[in-house]
Design an enzyme around this catalytic site. Structure first.
Site, mmCIF file in Angstrom:
data_model
loop_
_atom_site.group_PDB
_atom_site.id
_atom_site.type_symbol
_atom_site.label_atom_id
_atom_site.label_comp_id
_atom_site.label_asym_id
_atom_site.label_seq_id
_atom_site.Cartn_x
_atom_site.Cartn_y
_atom_site.Cartn_z
ATOM 1 N N ASP A 1 -0.326 -32.953 -3.019
ATOM 2 C CA ASP A 1 -1.336 -33.360 -3.997
ATOM 3 C C ASP A 1 -2.193 -34.482 -3.414
ATOM 4 O O ASP A 1 -1.696 -35.583 -3.183
ATOM 5 C CB ASP A 1 -0.636 -33.829 -5.278
ATOM 6 C CG ASP A 1 -1.530 -33.766 -6.496
ATOM 7 O OD1 ASP A 1 -2.686 -33.294 -6.378
ATOM 8 O OD2 ASP A 1 -1.069 -34.175 -7.579
ATOM 9 N N GLU B 1 -4.997 -28.088 -17.176
ATOM 10 C CA GLU B 1 -4.209 -29.113 -17.855
ATOM 11 C C GLU B 1 -4.849 -29.536 -19.171
ATOM 12 O O GLU B 1 -6.038 -29.852 -19.225
ATOM 13 C CB GLU B 1 -4.029 -30.347 -16.957
ATOM 14 C CG GLU B 1 -3.179 -31.426 -17.611
ATOM 15 C CD GLU B 1 -2.753 -32.534 -16.686
ATOM 16 O OE1 GLU B 1 -2.102 -33.495 -17.157
ATOM 17 O OE2 GLU B 1 -3.051 -32.459 -15.470
#
Length: 289
Positions: free
Chosen positions: A86, A185
């Site tokens: 990430d 998300e």
């Protein structure tokens, strides 16, 4: 790539066949090993480490070096799961050159199979540059924690028709830029369903309903290692914080009471050696140094 490693082609096939993709975050060797043994498909070495491992209040402070350390730990532990590095805040925002350089570090130094970065807009150019350099990219739209201040906090995104259209547009643009999958998300269920239907690449939901091609949760959240108020989408499958606290309290009590260590936790020595040692004076022992 390790033998048996889950491939991007297999992920694409899972979307086509309707087989759900399972992703979880991982930050250390024990967590990664247990996730692999449980049959998890993708391990995201997430910048959430800033909060659940390193004690920060947001994901922003975590550094590239910290993320590389955690990614190396996870990557060398597992064989089958796809390992996603990430990209932290500041590692891809400035220029294509920075983005490609740091993505390369995740692969070469961190052992990641792929990288993930947040947002669309300026990030589209970064995605295209990283993909052109030969590194697969997972996108991320909706609530993007690295820029949550600009989004008005940790809030659901795409709740108006105009903003939902923007999310759809962003997701399509990320796919066109070369993303092999996209995290959605904190997005309303019907919006995530529409995006998932429109894309040819898999979607991974977190607070985006059941119609995404897969789901992801933070390791510490689903195991109940984090306490207090959690986002609505978090389901705690265990309450390990209670178990760990209880174990530590019992250990504390046994040490103070002299109950630990018991004889079965100690080591002995032959009687003749003990007898000889018992006759050794401190002065003699000091002379043998």
């Amino acid at each position: 790539m390790k033998p048996g490693k889950l491939t991007l082609t297999q992920l694409a096939e899972m979307k086509q066949t309707g087989e759900k993709i399972v992703m979880v975050t991982a930050y250390d060797a024990p967590g990664a090993r247990l996730a692999e043994e449980a049959g998890i498909d993708i391990l995201l070495v997430g910048d959430t480490a800033a909060m659940v491992v390193l004690g920060h209040d947001s994901t922003v402070p975590v550094t590239m070096d910290e993320m590389l350390f955690l990614t190396r730990t996870v990557a060398r532990t597992v064989d089958r799961p796809l390992v996603v590095g990430d990209m932290p805040f500041g590692s891809f925002n400035v220029s294509d050159e920075d983005a490609v350089r740091n993505a390369n570090r995740f692969v070469k130094e961190g052992g990641a199979d792929v990288v993930k970065l947040e947002g669309a807009g300026p990030s589209l150019q970064r995605v295209a540059a990283i993909v052109a350099a030969g590194i697969p990219v997972m996108g991320h739209v909706g609530l993007t924690p690295q820029t949550e201040t600009m989004l008005g906090g940790f809030k659901t995104q795409g709740r108006t028709a105009a903003r939902a259209r923007r999310l759809l547009s962003d997701a399509l643009a990320l796919e066109a830029a070369g993303c092999f999958a996209i995290v959605l998300e904190a997005v309303p269920t019907p919006v995530a369903a529409r995006i998932t239907e429109a894309l040819t690449v898999p979607t991974i939901g977190i607070g985006a309903g059941p119609d995404c091609d897969g789901q992801v949760l933070v390791y510490h959240d689903l195991l109940g290692l984090t306490e207090g108020r959690a986002p609505r989408f978090v389901k705690r499958y265990a309450h390990l914080a209670d178990d760990i606290r209880s174990a530590l309290q019992t250990y504390r009590d046994e040490v103070r009471e002299g109950a630990y260590p018991a004889p079965e936790h100690t080591y002995a020595m032959p009687d003749e050696e003990l007898a000889e040692f018992s006759e050794t004076s401190v002065e003699h022992a000091d002379q043998e140094r």
